[in-house]
Design an enzyme around this catalytic site. Structure first.
Site, PDB file in Angstrom:
ATOM      1  N   ARG A 222      16.688  -8.179   0.736  1.00 57.29           N
ATOM      2  CA  ARG A 222      16.390  -7.932  -0.615  1.00 57.29           C
ATOM      3  C   ARG A 222      17.358  -7.081  -1.297  1.00 57.29           C
ATOM      4  NH1 ARG A 222      13.911 -11.402   1.234  1.00 57.29           N
ATOM      5  NH2 ARG A 222      11.489 -11.284   1.868  1.00 57.29           N
TER       6      ARG A 222
ATOM      7  N   SER B 284       4.708  -9.239  -3.978  1.00 59.26           N
ATOM      8  CA  SER B 284       4.796  -8.448  -2.898  1.00 59.26           C
ATOM      9  C   SER B 284       5.465  -7.076  -3.515  1.00 59.26           C
ATOM     10  CB  SER B 284       5.674  -8.877  -1.774  1.00 59.26           C
ATOM     11  OG  SER B 284       5.758  -8.129  -0.849  1.00 59.26           O
TER      12      SER B 284
ATOM     13  N   GLU C  89       9.575  -3.161  -3.304  1.00 62.06           N
ATOM     14  CA  GLU C  89      10.316  -4.126  -3.549  1.00 62.06           C
ATOM     15  C   GLU C  89      10.259  -4.706  -5.056  1.00 62.06           C
ATOM     16  OE1 GLU C  89       9.706  -8.734  -2.315  1.00 62.06           O
ATOM     17  OE2 GLU C  89       9.571  -7.144  -0.574  1.00 62.06           O
TER      18      GLU C  89
END
Length: 310
Positions: free
Chosen positions: A175, A225, A295
């Protein structure tokens, strides 16, 4: 001040791509967010360069926006210029390569690969982000990541210079990428795939789509998410074990279908999202001594900041 900026912008780029005081909740998956001073949606790379150079020279903040799928924009909105990249949405192919503009949906790129009998992007068939966002955060799902298939990306730096970055230069990690640390903006990316059988590719995509639809709360607005995967744990499992599913702040609640998601069930605000995220982080820390890292990106100003600025 804003009227001067507007005049300058209209001399540089087509006036029909400039919007003033534009509500950003129209462009986010959470359906939240305040207004942008200037919302610009260029159709050409040259226009992106012009705006970025002008903003840099005049110390005007610039925020880049893809399709708004993994982002929360605060209720006070964003000062300066918001550059939407959604119009840069071309998808072209050459042999086993697919070249896609930053604004193209990564889902559409995976479908193009399937149509060309090219394998490697099946994992992206359910990722709701744009190509630019996918490269920015090295998006991944079901065991695949952007770093597995990307060859290079064309980007613009903060001064408006165009740069081409190779796979290694992109420094893609979980990420993460150099795009984030260097504040680059992605214009396009080239993916190198492998020949495959269309029916096999379609079978994988069908399987992943079924798994996604059965587990994720796609019926409500959400930012996808919310948390990164903590080492040795799964964020959704921790939140579920903390009995936080269904917990609501304002109009936003922890999904009853998948604890890793927060859904806008009743006209929720960005502030509701932030407060719910903080509550979940606090409870999981207290119960399991695990720090949940976001995230999802949170950008813009709170209403308090906007009101104090007058």
């Amino acid at each position: 001040m804003n009227s001067n900026i507007l005049q300058d912008l209209k001399q540089m780029i087509p006036s029909d791509i400039i919007k003033v005081d534009e509500p950003l909740k129209k462009y986010t998956y959470t359906e939240t967010g305040g207004i942008a001073d200037f919302y610009i949606s260029p159709k050409r790379y040259e226009d992106v360069q012009q705006v970025v150079k002008y903003a840099y020279d005049n110390e005007i903040p610039v925020t880049y926006l893809g399709n708004g799928s993994n982002i929360i924009i605060r209720d006070g909105g964003i000062r300066g210029i918001v550059l939407s990249l959604l119009e840069l949405n071309h998808i072209q192919s050459s042999d086993a390569n697919i070249i896609a503009g930053s604004g193209a949906a990564i889902i559409d790129v995976s479908r193009k690969a399937r149509d060309l009998s090219l394998t490697g992007l099946e994992f992206a068939c359910g990722i709701p982000g744009s190509v630019g966002g996918a490269v920015y955060m090295n998006a991944g799902a079901y065991g695949g990541e952007i770093k597995d298939v990307i060859d290079y990306a064309r980007v613009i730096d903060e001064k408006g210079n165009m740069i081409q970055l190779t796979h290694n230069e992109l420094a893609l990690d979980y990420r993460n990428s150099i795009i984030q640390s260097e504040h680059y903006v992605v214009l396009e990316a080239t993916f190198t795939l492998a020949p495959g059988k269309q029916e096999d590719i379609q079978a994988v995509m069908d399987d992943l789509t079924e798994r996604r639809e059965s587990k994720q709360p796609l019926e409500y607005p959400s930012c996808g998410s919310v948390f990164r995967r903590p080492p040795g744990h799964f964020a959704g499992k921790l939140i579920q074990d903390a009995q936080l599913q269904g917990h609501r702040v304002g109009g936003v609640e922890v999904s009853k279908k998948h604890a890793g998601f927060m859904v806008n069930v009743d006209h929720g605000t960005a502030t509701d999202y932030e407060n719910l995220i903080k509550h979940v982080q606090q409870v999981v820390k207290e119960k399991f001594d695990v720090n949940l890292e976001r995230e999802v990106r949170i950008i813009g100003e709170s209403l308090d900041e906007t009101s104090t600025e007058g």
